[in-house]
Design a protein around this motif. Structure first.
Motif, PDB file in Angstrom:
ATOM      1  N   ARG A  69      48.266  38.129  41.122  1.00  0.00           N
ATOM      2  CA  ARG A  69      49.149  38.039  42.293  1.00  0.00           C
ATOM      3  C   ARG A  69      48.338  38.105  43.585  1.00  0.00           C
ATOM      4  N   GLU A  70      47.351  38.977  43.643  1.00  0.00           N
ATOM      5  CA  GLU A  70      46.498  39.052  44.833  1.00  0.00           C
ATOM      6  C   GLU A  70      45.777  37.729  45.062  1.00  0.00           C
ATOM      7  N   TYR A  71      45.293  37.140  43.978  1.00  0.00           N
ATOM      8  CA  TYR A  71      44.629  35.839  44.100  1.00  0.00           C
ATOM      9  C   TYR A  71      45.586  34.789  44.651  1.00  0.00           C
ATOM     10  N   LEU A  72      46.813  34.766  44.153  1.00  0.00           N
ATOM     11  CA  LEU A  72      47.788  33.781  44.621  1.00  0.00           C
ATOM     12  C   LEU A  72      48.153  34.017  46.087  1.00  0.00           C
ATOM     13  N   LEU A  73      48.330  35.269  46.476  1.00  0.00           N
ATOM     14  CA  LEU A  73      48.683  35.569  47.857  1.00  0.00           C
ATOM     15  C   LEU A  73      47.556  35.191  48.825  1.00  0.00           C
ATOM     16  N   GLU A  74      46.318  35.207  48.352  1.00  0.00           N
ATOM     17  CA  GLU A  74      45.178  34.855  49.197  1.00  0.00           C
ATOM     18  C   GLU A  74      44.911  33.356  49.223  1.00  0.00           C
ATOM     19  N   ASN A  75      45.340  32.626  48.184  1.00  0.00           N
ATOM     20  CA  ASN A  75      44.904  31.237  48.046  1.00  0.00           C
ATOM     21  C   ASN A  75      46.034  30.212  47.965  1.00  0.00           C
ATOM     22  N   TRP A  76      47.288  30.623  48.174  1.00  0.00           N
ATOM     23  CA  TRP A  76      48.410  29.728  47.912  1.00  0.00           C
ATOM     24  C   TRP A  76      48.424  28.495  48.806  1.00  0.00           C
ATOM     25  N   ARG A  77      47.765  28.542  49.960  1.00  0.00           N
ATOM     26  CA  ARG A  77      47.754  27.365  50.833  1.00  0.00           C
ATOM     27  C   ARG A  77      46.825  26.260  50.316  1.00  0.00           C
ATOM     28  N   GLY A  78      45.846  26.649  49.531  1.00  0.00           N
ATOM     29  CA  GLY A  78      44.861  25.686  49.051  1.00  0.00           C
ATOM     30  C   GLY A  78      45.058  25.330  47.591  1.00  0.00           C
ATOM     31  N   LEU A  91      44.230  27.466  37.234  1.00  0.00           N
ATOM     32  CA  LEU A  91      44.432  28.421  36.143  1.00  0.00           C
ATOM     33  C   LEU A  91      43.120  29.098  35.774  1.00  0.00           C
ATOM     34  N   ASP A  92      42.021  28.358  35.851  1.00  0.00           N
ATOM     35  CA  ASP A  92      40.708  28.948  35.558  1.00  0.00           C
ATOM     36  C   ASP A  92      40.401  30.091  36.521  1.00  0.00           C
ATOM     37  N   ALA A  93      40.696  29.867  37.812  1.00  0.00           N
ATOM     38  CA  ALA A  93      40.421  30.904  38.807  1.00  0.00           C
ATOM     39  C   ALA A  93      41.310  32.127  38.594  1.00  0.00           C
ATOM     40  N   MET A  94      42.570  31.888  38.222  1.00  0.00           N
ATOM     41  CA  MET A  94      43.462  33.010  37.948  1.00  0.00           C
ATOM     42  C   MET A  94      42.974  33.815  36.755  1.00  0.00           C
ATOM     43  N   GLY A 141      40.439  38.519  34.463  1.00  0.00           N
ATOM     44  CA  GLY A 141      39.583  38.903  33.350  1.00  0.00           C
ATOM     45  C   GLY A 141      40.277  38.752  32.014  1.00  0.00           C
ATOM     46  N   ARG A 142      41.224  37.814  31.946  1.00  0.00           N
ATOM     47  CA  ARG A 142      41.977  37.573  30.723  1.00  0.00           C
ATOM     48  C   ARG A 142      41.998  36.081  30.446  1.00  0.00           C
ATOM     49  N   SER A 143      42.473  35.705  29.271  1.00  0.00           N
ATOM     50  CA  SER A 143      42.548  34.293  28.914  1.00  0.00           C
ATOM     51  C   SER A 143      43.669  33.610  29.698  1.00  0.00           C
ATOM     52  N   LYS A 144      43.610  32.276  29.770  1.00  0.00           N
ATOM     53  CA  LYS A 144      44.652  31.526  30.472  1.00  0.00           C
ATOM     54  C   LYS A 144      46.029  31.802  29.865  1.00  0.00           C
ATOM     55  N   PHE A 145      46.089  31.841  28.558  1.00  0.00           N
ATOM     56  CA  PHE A 145      47.360  32.078  27.889  1.00  0.00           C
ATOM     57  C   PHE A 145      47.941  33.424  28.295  1.00  0.00           C
TER      58      PHE A 145
END
Length: 266
Positions: free
Chosen positions: A159-168, A172-175, A180-184
């Motif tokens: 969620r922190e990643y999304l809140l920081e990067n949602w404009r760009g 899924l790889d970055a998330m 620190g978990r798998s994409k699934f």
């Protein structure tokens, strides 16, 4: 932006999904519906209050009968000011998604609704304090203790990643790397916690920001690019799906509302 803003629907049968950017109180005057919030499904009907907090997702799952309702959106600053006025060190957390009905909080919320509808600023300010104080007394609790399980930490990082990067560009790889978990696991855990897939969550963040820019008078084509959509048509499609109206209509209504407010102030 006003401290309290109201939207109303009449005989509505649509299923809405929304990411709350402000605190919210929803009153139902007719009909009933089920909604998902905080991993559970609740029923909202006449005489009850649906409670929202910023950053959380509500998703309608079933309409029992056409709904006539009004939603009051309250800025975080206004809620924090009320908490200070009530002598609280922190803004209380709502312990339930919907009230039990028949209490002081529901009656006060109805009066607050009437004051907002009538443009009664003094009544609105007074009743906002009384309504929130009653809600916190009957349905509030201290902020939830932060969970320390690994999965909860992972979801917060996403969620922190999304809140920081949602404009760009969000990937899924970055998330997965942030969590620190798998994409699934990222997809499954995020949906379990917030009720939306990450890409849907990002779309709601973009539309919420688009509303603010449109209210400020920015042209839709520029708004689309500023909030991370490819073009104006993509903004139009998602905006109408989420808000029920087009960007052009929303901007026109916002200008008309600002004009009425200016005339009233004069």
């Amino acid at each position: 932006m006003a401290a309290v803003e109201m939207t109303r629907v009449e005989n509505d049968t649509r299923l809405w999904t929304g990411h709350a950017t402000r605190y919210g109180l929803t009153l139902v005057f007719a009909g009933a519906f089920d909604f998902w919030y905080r991993r559970r499904v609740s029923t909202h009907g006449v005489g009850l209050l649906k409670l929202k907090e910023p950053g959380e997702v509500h998703r309608d799952v079933r309409v029992h009968a056409p709904v006539t309702a009004a939603s009051l959106a309250i800025s975080a600053a206004a809620v924090e000011a009320v908490a200070v006025a009530c002598g609280r060190a922190k803004v209380p957390h709502f312990a339930v998604p919907v009230t039990q009905g028949g209490g002081r909080a529901e009656a006060l919320a109805l009066r607050l609704h009437d004051a907002v509808a009538a443009g009664d600023r003094f009544g609105q300010e007074s009743l906002l304090v009384e309504t929130l104080a009653a809600l916190w007394e009957d349905y509030g609790e201290a902020p939830r203790a932060e969970r320390v399980e690994r999965s909860a930490r992972a979801v917060r990082r996403v969620r922190e990643y999304l809140l920081e990067n949602w404009r760009g560009e969000v990937t899924l790889d970055a998330m997965a790397a942030a969590a620190g978990r798998s994409k699934f696991h990222v997809l499954r855990l995020f949906r379990e916690e917030y009720g939306l897939a990450p890409y849907e969550y990002v779309t709601h963040l973009r539309v919420a920001q688009a509303r603010l820019l449109l209210e400020a008078g920015a042209p839709a084509a520029q708004v689309a690019l500023n909030v991370g959509f490819y073009d104006q048509s993509q903004l139009h499609r998602h905006f109408k799906r989420i808000t029920g109206t087009t960007p052009a209509r929303y901007a026109k209504d916002a200008r008309a509302g600002a004009g009425r407010a200016a005339a009233g102030a004069g």
